[in-house]
Scaffold this active site. Structure first.
Site, PDB file in Angstrom:
ATOM      1  N   HIS A  98      -5.985  13.758  81.825  1.00  0.00           N
ATOM      2  CA  HIS A  98      -5.915  12.684  82.817  1.00  0.00           C
ATOM      3  C   HIS A  98      -4.450  12.318  82.943  1.00  0.00           C
ATOM      4  CE1 HIS A  98      -6.898   8.409  84.386  1.00  0.00           C
ATOM      5  NE2 HIS A  98      -6.964   9.285  85.381  1.00  0.00           N
TER       6      HIS A  98
ATOM      7  N   HIS B 255     -16.123   6.371  81.956  1.00  0.00           N
ATOM      8  CA  HIS B 255     -15.318   7.115  82.922  1.00  0.00           C
ATOM      9  C   HIS B 255     -14.162   7.790  82.197  1.00  0.00           C
ATOM     10  CE1 HIS B 255     -11.565   6.817  85.505  1.00  0.00           C
ATOM     11  NE2 HIS B 255     -12.292   7.723  86.139  1.00  0.00           N
TER      12      HIS B 255
END
Length: 320
Positions: free
Chosen positions: A119, A40
């Site tokens: 992110h 992920h």
């Protein structure tokens, strides 16, 4: 090269070449029916600690405001909770990861066409650099296949999308698998294809090499038990057709972060892996409506996720 026999545990396959060592009985199983380990938010191992750009707009409003006015205090918290993988791309591939969750961004106020991963904050390496690293790894592992999911885009206009796709085509050339092909290991090996690119944008309709978006189950939970309960409810409704991902990655919100100031995402993830892996071990791949396909998680090289997922393919040997 010797292949694993039915009597050998698939958990013990060499992780850097596990696909090429699968028993012959699995070579003609569609990849969407195999159990495949993934990571992920794959490229967060190189977040730029010196970049002054604001946190990305996907972060909570309060965190964006605090970062704007209290950057020196807030950034350490952002990094602790934004890093989902500490291993490089090569290290993840060597460890057996075959699905990569790639999130692409163009930095604000950047006059160049360079693209990065993100992110919370942006990476130090460009997308092109990482794609070339994947290509080099594939050249050295000609019977391994990777699935690259370009699933989130930040700050990209149509021109940058086109440039990204041309970069993908230029880097992988003949390794790119067209979406019309039958996806089994035997067929891919025969045709020399090693890369399946999923692209979550309507521009994919203009390119034969781009596969549709791969559904990603995400429970948006902070606790393993809540995530497992959510997944069990979803399984009752049946799995999506084709490729799909069960993301056993936990989430965190600003309230959780503030109430655990000394912790990090890694602390949260590693403490819950025993329960999550117990759930994974109970799953089966295959065509069943309640089967799994790709299982992705955080800090994959520091857990037993990869061998656990690979071993699930032993269930398929009973039916081939």
């Amino acid at each position: 090269m010797e292949r694993a026999s039915i009597n050998e545990s698939l958990r013990d396959l060499p992780t850097d070449n596990w696909m090429s060592h699968l028993p012959r009985a699995l070579w003609d199983v569609p990849l969407c029916h195999l159990a495949i380990p993934g990571s992920h938010n794959t490229v967060t191992y190189c977040l730029d600690r010196n970049n002054r750009s604001p946190v990305d707009l996907t972060q909570p409003d309060m965190l964006q405001k605090l970062d704007k006015y209290m950057k020196p205090l807030i950034r350490p918290f952002v990094y602790k909770w934004a890093i989902t993988q500490e291993s490089s791309m090569k290290e993840q591939l060597d460890a057996g990861v075959r699905y990569c969750d790639l999130r692409i961004a163009h930095r604000p106020n950047d006059n160049s066409s360079d693209l990065y991963f993100y992110h919370g904050v942006y990476t130090t390496v460009t997308v092109e650099t990482v794609l070339k690293e994947i290509r080099e790894w594939l050249d050295a592992h000609p019977r391994e296949v990777v699935i690259l999911s370009f699933s989130h885009f930040l700050g990209l206009n149509q021109e940058l999308h086109s440039l990204l796709i041309e970069t993908i085509r230029k880097v992988f050339i003949t390794k790119l698998c067209p979406k019309r092909e039958t996806i089994t290991l035997r067929n891919l090996w025969h045709l020399g294809y090693q890369v399946i690119v999923s692209y979550e944008h309507n521009i994919l309709n203009c390119y034969d090499e781009l596969w549709p978006h791969i559904p990603y189950w995400w429970a948006n939970k902070c606790k393993a038990e809540a995530l497992i309960e959510e997944f069990e409810c979803r399984k009752q409704l049946g799995r999506p057709g084709g490729f799909f991902v069960a993301g056993i990655n936990l989430t965190e919100d600003l309230k959780y972060i503030c109430s655990h100031p000394t912790e990090s995402l890694k602390d949260l993830v590693m403490s819950t892996y025993p329960a999550l892996l117990e759930w994974v071990e109970a799953q089966c791949p295959g065509p069943s409506t309640r089967s799994i396909n790709i299982v992705a998680g955080d800090f994959v090289t520091e857990s037993q996720l990869v061998p656990t997922v690979i071993a699930l393919n032993e269930h398929l040997l009973k039916w081939t």
